[in-house]
Enzyme design. Structure first.
Site, short mmCIF file in Angstrom:
data_model
loop_
_atom_site.label_atom_id
_atom_site.label_comp_id
_atom_site.label_asym_id
_atom_site.label_seq_id
_atom_site.Cartn_x
_atom_site.Cartn_y
_atom_site.Cartn_z
N GLU A 80 0.71 -1.20 -0.04
CA GLU A 80 -0.06 -0.06 0.00
C GLU A 80 0.92 1.26 0.03
O GLU A 80 0.42 2.44 0.12
CB GLU A 80 -0.93 -0.23 1.20
CG GLU A 80 -2.06 -1.06 1.05
CD GLU A 80 -3.26 -1.43 2.30
OE1 GLU A 80 -2.62 -0.75 3.50
OE2 GLU A 80 -4.25 -1.57 1.86
N TYR A 126 -13.84 19.72 16.69
CA TYR A 126 -12.37 19.08 16.56
C TYR A 126 -12.27 18.12 15.30
O TYR A 126 -11.38 18.17 14.44
CB TYR A 126 -11.68 18.28 17.68
CG TYR A 126 -11.42 19.22 18.69
CD1 TYR A 126 -9.93 19.82 18.54
CD2 TYR A 126 -12.11 19.68 19.78
CE1 TYR A 126 -9.49 20.62 19.51
CE2 TYR A 126 -11.70 20.70 20.48
CZ TYR A 126 -10.30 21.01 20.47
OH TYR A 126 -9.75 21.90 21.42
#
Length: 218
Positions: A80, A126
């Protein structure tokens, strides 16, 4: 290699091992899933190797890439790795990338009817500050070149993407920032799933816009 560059690389190796162990011990990754990379001062990269547990990394065996993306040292790289390089290629400010198969984020990626342009609602300030808009990358097999190209196509405008049936890929201006954003994404995915079909009260578009302006978020 100068002493300062060598010192910075050694610090990066230590940081990758520390963050990987923390993520593993808190159940955010498991087995040999997930990978972490850091961009080095000489333009190359360090990356966690293939078939390695993030909970038991050896700093000396991390995969090393030169500034062309060629593997030049350490153990064989994760399949990956192209996801990481695709993200770096579109984000010159990125100094680290974290890719996990974290449970709640993957669960959200399986849901029918989610918005592929912005998978999760802005449940908290957040989340908006650390993640922002989260597009869904359609399913492609791990390691497929088309998957890396799909990530690259989105990463110029987004530092975090969610791979369908797979997990998040998140870039940050430091390894700490990439880690925190990934954790914020996973926690927001968990909240989203806990809320289920209940009527929710996410932040309004104006509240999101105010946050973006206040914190100079792109």
């Amino acid at each position: 290699m100068t002493d300062s560059i060598r010192h910075a690389e050694n610090l990066a190796r230590t940081d990758i091992v520390r963050v990987g162990k923390s993520l593993f011990e808190r159940g955010l990754t498991f087995g040999s899933t997930g990978n972490i990379s850091v961009r080095l001062d000489d333009g190359g990269w360090l990356m966690t190797p293939t078939n390695a547990s993030l909970g038991d990394l050896d700093p000396a065996r991390l995969s090393l890439f030169d500034n062309t993306g060629r593997h030049v040292g350490g153990d064989a790289p994760t399949k990956e790795g192209a996801l990481h390089l695709a993200m770096y290629g579109q984000r010159p400010d990125a100094r680290a990338v974290v890719h996990l198969h974290s449970t709640h984020s993957v669960a959200v990626s399986l849901l029918e009817g989610i918005d592929p342009l912005d998978v999760l609602p802005p449940l908290t300030a957040y989340y908006v500050m650390r993640v922002g808009r989260l597009p869904l990358v359609p399913y492609l097999p791990p390691g497929d070149a088309e998957l890396a190209r799909a990530v690259g196509a989105l990463s110029g405008a987004h530092h975090a993407v969610l791979l369908a049936n797979h997990g998040p890929v998140v870039a940050g201006t430091s390894l700490a920032n990439a880690q925190y954003a990934t954790e914020e994404l996973e926690e927001t995915a968990r909240l989203f799933l806990l809320l289920g079909t209940r009527v929710i009260r996410p932040l309004t578009p104006q509240q999101v816009a105010d946050l973006r302006q206040r914190f100079d978020l792109k």
